[in-house]
Design an enzyme around this catalytic site. Structure first.
Site, PDB file in Angstrom:
ATOM      1  N   TYR A   1       0.986  -1.275  -0.113  1.00  0.00           N
ATOM      2  CA  TYR A   1      -0.102   0.021   0.089  1.00  0.00           C
ATOM      3  C   TYR A   1       0.760   1.120  -0.079  1.00  0.00           C
ATOM      4  CZ  TYR A   1      -3.541   3.174   2.083  1.00  0.00           C
ATOM      5  OH  TYR A   1      -4.362   4.453   2.268  1.00  0.00           O
TER       6      TYR A   1
ATOM      7  N   LYS B   1      -1.450  -1.325  -4.025  1.00  0.00           N
ATOM      8  CA  LYS B   1      -2.742  -0.217  -3.757  1.00  0.00           C
ATOM      9  C   LYS B   1      -1.954   0.972  -4.029  1.00  0.00           C
ATOM     10  CE  LYS B   1      -5.968   1.973  -0.517  1.00  0.00           C
ATOM     11  NZ  LYS B   1      -6.517   2.088   0.721  1.00  0.00           N
TER      12      LYS B   1
END
Length: 294
Positions: free
Chosen positions: A137, A165
């Site tokens: 992320y 992400k």
């Protein structure tokens, strides 16, 4: 695409607190159920929306278990396990796997600026201790660490780091990932105002808190993209754009809680130092929601 259990709209539940600032697990389960029933394709607790850094280890574990108990395998679960130290991150990743999570999400949290080699070693160590897939992320606004496309490419060389992400707000990052890594890379958009552009760039999914407030519009956007109906996708996206921009600018936990209350749902309380939206901000949000739910 191996070990990639997510596609579509992955919803972030808030972590609600009671009047004594204790995590309200029954309300959390209720809000999670609401996300599932409204069509979300996955549930991702303990992210920015779930104020993960503000929770104790025991509270994180309670939220993890509550998520698995409530989803009952109906949709996949992506549990945030990030921590300042590698050891603690490993601990929470192993706990999430044992509890039944389908995957874990890790953001490199740091006080001192980490080098690329330190970040790679961090992910590699966690990956070696679990067998479920990891989503890397990147969100420099919350973590203070901006992972470059070159670094993200290195992370994907770790066997069970299978997803990225991207929340930097830079759409070029997504185009780079697709160009450099091809059709097999599984990347997800975490920047709400870029939802349409990210799908156009090839994002496999959209990780968002918006389904707490406007699930139908979020899912309709994904369906339109899947059907190749870009005219409808643009129309659906532009309808929700003001809300997406508002909840990001005001802080997701604050805005989602206020929005739930406006919709007649119990959103719980915040934990200090977070404070509710001001009356003026709440009125602004009420006016935006009014145009979307009527």
């Amino acid at each position: 695409m191996k070990n990639v259990p997510f596609k579509g709209v992955i919803a972030y539940p808030i972590t609600p607190f009671d009047e004594n600032e204790k995590v309200d697990i029954p309300l959390f389960k209720k809000l999670t159920e609401r996300l599932i029933l409204s069509g979300s394709h996955g549930i991702a607790p303990l992210g920015s929306t779930g104020v993960m850094p503000y929770l104790s280890d025991e509270e994180k574990e309670a939220v993890t278990e509550a998520t698995i108990e409530q989803t009952k395998g109906r949709v996949p679960t992506l549990v945030g396990v990030s921590n300042l130290t590698t050891d603690k991150t490993v601990h929470h990743a192993k706990f999430a796997e044992k509890a039944g999570a389908d995957a874990v999400m890790i953001i490199p949290m740091s006080y001192w600026k980490l080098t690329d080699d330190e970040i790679v070693a961090h992910y590699d160590t966690v990956a070696s201790q679990i067998s479920i897939p990891i989503m890397a992320y990147n969100n420099p606004a919350t973590s203070g660490v901006d992972m470059s496309p070159a670094l993200l490419k290195r992370l994907l060389e770790i066997p069970n780091v299978t997803m990225i992400k991207e929340s930097s707000g830079d759409i070029q990052r997504m185009h780079y990932l697709r160009k450099e890594l091809g059709e097999d890379v599984a990347f997800y958009n975490g920047s709400n105002p870029l939802a349409l552009a990210a799908f156009t760039a090839g994002a496999r999914g959209w990780c968002t808190a918006a389904p707490n407030l406007i699930p139908e519009l979020n899912v309709d956007l994904y369906k339109a993209v899947e059907e190749g109906n870009m005219e409808k996708a643009r129309e659906v996206f532009y309808r929700q754009f003001d809300l997406l921009k508002f909840i990001v600018s005001k802080g997701l936990p604050r805005a989602v809680k206020a929005g739930l209350n406006i919709l007649g749902e119990e959103g719980g309380n915040l934990r200090n130092p977070l404070k509710p939206l001001s009356p003026g901000e709440t009125e602004e949000l009420k006016n935006i929601i009014k145009t979307l739910v009527n």
